[in-house]
Design a protein around this motif. Sequence first.
Motif, PDB file in Angstrom:
ATOM      1  N   LYS A 213       0.827  -1.205   0.000  1.00  0.00           N
ATOM      2  CA  LYS A 213       0.000   0.000   0.000  1.00  0.00           C
ATOM      3  C   LYS A 213       0.865   1.259   0.000  1.00  0.00           C
ATOM      4  CE  LYS A 213      -3.799  -2.268   2.520  1.00  0.00           C
ATOM      5  NZ  LYS A 213      -4.874  -2.089   1.528  1.00  0.00           N
ATOM      6  N   LEU A 214       1.925   1.258   0.770  1.00  0.00           N
ATOM      7  CA  LEU A 214       2.798   2.431   0.839  1.00  0.00           C
ATOM      8  C   LEU A 214       3.564   2.634  -0.463  1.00  0.00           C
ATOM      9  CD1 LEU A 214       4.284   2.062   4.432  1.00  0.00           C
ATOM     10  CD2 LEU A 214       2.369   3.491   3.704  1.00  0.00           C
ATOM     11  N   SER A 215       3.998   1.536  -1.064  1.00  0.00           N
ATOM     12  CA  SER A 215       4.802   1.614  -2.288  1.00  0.00           C
ATOM     13  C   SER A 215       4.015   2.129  -3.482  1.00  0.00           C
ATOM     14  CB  SER A 215       5.391   0.236  -2.615  1.00  0.00           C
ATOM     15  OG  SER A 215       6.273  -0.189  -1.588  1.00  0.00           O
ATOM     16  N   ALA A 216       2.691   2.120  -3.387  1.00  0.00           N
ATOM     17  CA  ALA A 216       1.880   2.667  -4.469  1.00  0.00           C
ATOM     18  C   ALA A 216       2.039   4.178  -4.573  1.00  0.00           C
ATOM     19  CB  ALA A 216       0.409   2.306  -4.244  1.00  0.00           C
ATOM     20  N   ARG A 217       2.485   4.833  -3.490  1.00  0.00           N
ATOM     21  CA  ARG A 217       2.649   6.285  -3.512  1.00  0.00           C
ATOM     22  C   ARG A 217       4.077   6.735  -3.236  1.00  0.00           C
ATOM     23  NH1 ARG A 217      -1.107  10.156   0.176  1.00  0.00           N
ATOM     24  NH2 ARG A 217      -2.660   8.626  -0.606  1.00  0.00           N
ATOM     25  N   PHE A 218       4.845   5.914  -2.512  1.00  0.00           N
ATOM     26  CA  PHE A 218       6.191   6.319  -2.103  1.00  0.00           C
ATOM     27  C   PHE A 218       7.220   5.305  -2.575  1.00  0.00           C
ATOM     28  CE2 PHE A 218       3.171   7.808   1.095  1.00  0.00           C
ATOM     29  CZ  PHE A 218       3.470   9.162   1.162  1.00  0.00           C
ATOM     30  N   LEU A 220      10.239   3.224  -1.361  1.00  0.00           N
ATOM     31  CA  LEU A 220      10.774   2.745  -0.090  1.00  0.00           C
ATOM     32  C   LEU A 220      12.079   2.005  -0.321  1.00  0.00           C
ATOM     33  CD1 LEU A 220       7.523   1.354   1.606  1.00  0.00           C
ATOM     34  CD2 LEU A 220       8.457   3.674   1.689  1.00  0.00           C
ATOM     35  N   THR A 221      13.109   2.401   0.404  1.00  0.00           N
ATOM     36  CA  THR A 221      14.418   1.759   0.326  1.00  0.00           C
ATOM     37  C   THR A 221      14.736   1.119   1.665  1.00  0.00           C
ATOM     38  OG1 THR A 221      15.160   3.503  -1.186  1.00  0.00           O
ATOM     39  CG2 THR A 221      16.853   2.083  -0.207  1.00  0.00           C
ATOM     40  N   ARG A 235      12.827  -0.803   9.075  1.00  0.00           N
ATOM     41  CA  ARG A 235      12.612   0.567   8.629  1.00  0.00           C
ATOM     42  C   ARG A 235      13.021   0.742   7.170  1.00  0.00           C
ATOM     43  NH1 ARG A 235      14.755   4.838  12.975  1.00  0.00           N
ATOM     44  NH2 ARG A 235      16.775   4.076  12.208  1.00  0.00           N
ATOM     45  N   TRP A 236      12.310   1.653   6.524  1.00  0.00           N
ATOM     46  CA  TRP A 236      12.576   1.985   5.129  1.00  0.00           C
ATOM     47  C   TRP A 236      12.741   3.491   4.992  1.00  0.00           C
ATOM     48  CZ3 TRP A 236       9.911  -2.156   6.641  1.00  0.00           C
ATOM     49  CH2 TRP A 236      10.096  -3.362   5.942  1.00  0.00           C
ATOM     50  N   LEU A 237      13.719   3.901   4.178  1.00  0.00           N
ATOM     51  CA  LEU A 237      13.832   5.310   3.814  1.00  0.00           C
ATOM     52  C   LEU A 237      12.694   5.641   2.862  1.00  0.00           C
ATOM     53  CD1 LEU A 237      17.675   5.572   3.109  1.00  0.00           C
ATOM     54  CD2 LEU A 237      16.454   6.306   5.169  1.00  0.00           C
ATOM     55  N   VAL A 238      12.086   6.789   3.050  1.00  0.00           N
ATOM     56  CA  VAL A 238      10.960   7.202   2.222  1.00  0.00           C
ATOM     57  C   VAL A 238      11.443   8.197   1.177  1.00  0.00           C
ATOM     58  CG1 VAL A 238       8.666   8.259   2.192  1.00  0.00           C
ATOM     59  CG2 VAL A 238       9.384   6.876   4.158  1.00  0.00           C
ATOM     60  N   ASP A 239      11.272   7.854  -0.097  1.00  0.00           N
ATOM     61  CA  ASP A 239      11.683   8.718  -1.216  1.00  0.00           C
ATOM     62  C   ASP A 239      13.123   9.179  -1.071  1.00  0.00           C
ATOM     63  OD1 ASP A 239       9.170   8.450  -2.320  1.00  0.00           O
ATOM     64  OD2 ASP A 239       8.402  10.321  -1.487  1.00  0.00           O
ATOM     65  N   GLY A 241      14.951   9.313   1.688  1.00  0.00           N
ATOM     66  CA  GLY A 241      15.298   9.775   3.024  1.00  0.00           C
ATOM     67  C   GLY A 241      15.426  11.285   3.095  1.00  0.00           C
ATOM     68  N   PRO A 242      15.744  11.819   4.275  1.00  0.00           N
ATOM     69  CA  PRO A 242      16.092  11.087   5.500  1.00  0.00           C
ATOM     70  C   PRO A 242      14.888  10.524   6.260  1.00  0.00           C
ATOM     71  CG  PRO A 242      16.136  13.431   5.939  1.00  0.00           C
ATOM     72  CD  PRO A 242      15.836  13.288   4.473  1.00  0.00           C
ATOM     73  N   ALA A 243      13.676  10.886   5.859  1.00  0.00           N
ATOM     74  CA  ALA A 243      12.499  10.387   6.572  1.00  0.00           C
ATOM     75  C   ALA A 243      12.410   8.872   6.454  1.00  0.00           C
ATOM     76  CB  ALA A 243      11.238  11.038   6.020  1.00  0.00           C
ATOM     77  N   ARG A 244      11.866   8.251   7.502  1.00  0.00           N
ATOM     78  CA  ARG A 244      11.750   6.790   7.550  1.00  0.00           C
ATOM     79  C   ARG A 244      10.350   6.385   7.952  1.00  0.00           C
ATOM     80  NH1 ARG A 244      16.784   8.129   9.418  1.00  0.00           N
ATOM     81  NH2 ARG A 244      18.551   6.857   8.711  1.00  0.00           N
ATOM     82  N   VAL A 245      10.001   5.176   7.587  1.00  0.00           N
ATOM     83  CA  VAL A 245       8.779   4.543   8.065  1.00  0.00           C
ATOM     84  C   VAL A 245       9.149   3.149   8.543  1.00  0.00           C
ATOM     85  CG1 VAL A 245       8.126   3.611   5.795  1.00  0.00           C
ATOM     86  CG2 VAL A 245       6.365   3.970   7.529  1.00  0.00           C
ATOM     87  N   GLY A 246       8.501   2.709   9.603  1.00  0.00           N
ATOM     88  CA  GLY A 246       8.821   1.394  10.155  1.00  0.00           C
ATOM     89  C   GLY A 246       7.614   0.473  10.135  1.00  0.00           C
ATOM     90  N   VAL A 247       7.901  -0.820  10.131  1.00  0.00           N
ATOM     91  CA  VAL A 247       6.856  -1.838  10.236  1.00  0.00           C
ATOM     92  C   VAL A 247       7.303  -2.855  11.277  1.00  0.00           C
ATOM     93  CG1 VAL A 247       5.528  -3.627   9.073  1.00  0.00           C
ATOM     94  CG2 VAL A 247       6.151  -1.551   7.830  1.00  0.00           C
TER      95      VAL A 247
END
Length: 329
Positions: A213-218, A220-221, A235-239, A241-247
């Motif tokens: 779902k996240l990868s449809a818009r961003f 993720l690395t 954790r993944w870098l968003v677009d 980085g430096p912002a991150r999202v975690g699961v």
Amino acid sequence: MLIDTHGRIATDLRVSLTDRCNLRCTYCMPEEGLRWLPKPELLTDDEIVRMVSIAVTELGVTEVRFTGGEPLLRPGLVGIVERCAALEPRPRISLTTNGIGLARTAEALRTAGLDRVNVSLDTLNPEIFRTLTRRDRHHDVLAGLTAAHDAGLTPVKVNTVLMRGVNDDEAADLLAWALLHDFELRFIEQMPLDAQHGWQRGDMVTAAEILEKLSARFTLTPEASSVRGSAPAERWLVDGGPARVGVIASVTRPFCRTCDRTRLTADGQVRDCLFAREESDLRAVLRSGASDRQIADRWRTAMWGKKPGSGLDDPSFLQPQRPMSAIGG
């Protein structure tokens, strides 16, 4: 040290300050609430500080997380934080909260020595929030998040549980909102820790689905595993980085091999795993007049027999008798 037979060392202590909560989240407890622990069974403020002191000075704990229930309901919270922050060596101190009441306490907690907070928020929609929590407090949570950020309790982490057919269409919107407000979002797979014992694996939104779902818009690395260490969140870098999202994929991608946590319930029981069905009573030892060394030895014994994993994938898995609100996050 708090070492187990598999060589894992517990340096992260989760301390539940109360089993009470001012929300009634559908995946945690029934609408009518639960039977709360009687006050005499709860550890006193002095007893909590002593237990944290033993963990830090005798057992090598370096991180202390206060949880609940809802820890902001604990009247002596600010004083407990202040006294624990004065320990030598000083542990890192954080708080997991639903955010209600944080707007009026964030500054005092920061002054007392709290380092950061994790705030639970599952939706951006006030109506869905009311359905999920059975309370109309969405605005209070948002105000608490803002107050925590302004007080310097950073990084402010937002914990989100997605539920199929309820809020699972908000994943990307939640991430965009978190990025806008400088919060670090962490999605958590729904775990079998509800008081109703109604959890079904097939109803759970998995980590793989969340990432899709996240990868449809961003873009993720994946963050390097060496950076993650023993942290529960991948954790993944968003677009870029430096912002991150975690699961936190406790069910589908368990991280038991690197677990470094020990848990103390509000009534003084040591749990070596979130999903454990056994506990060790330190309150009785504490109140019998035992020395710090004797309590530390009992704590070491409790952690020594920790199982290699949570057992979630075992067909014989049984949900803990205590719900999450009584265990502590």
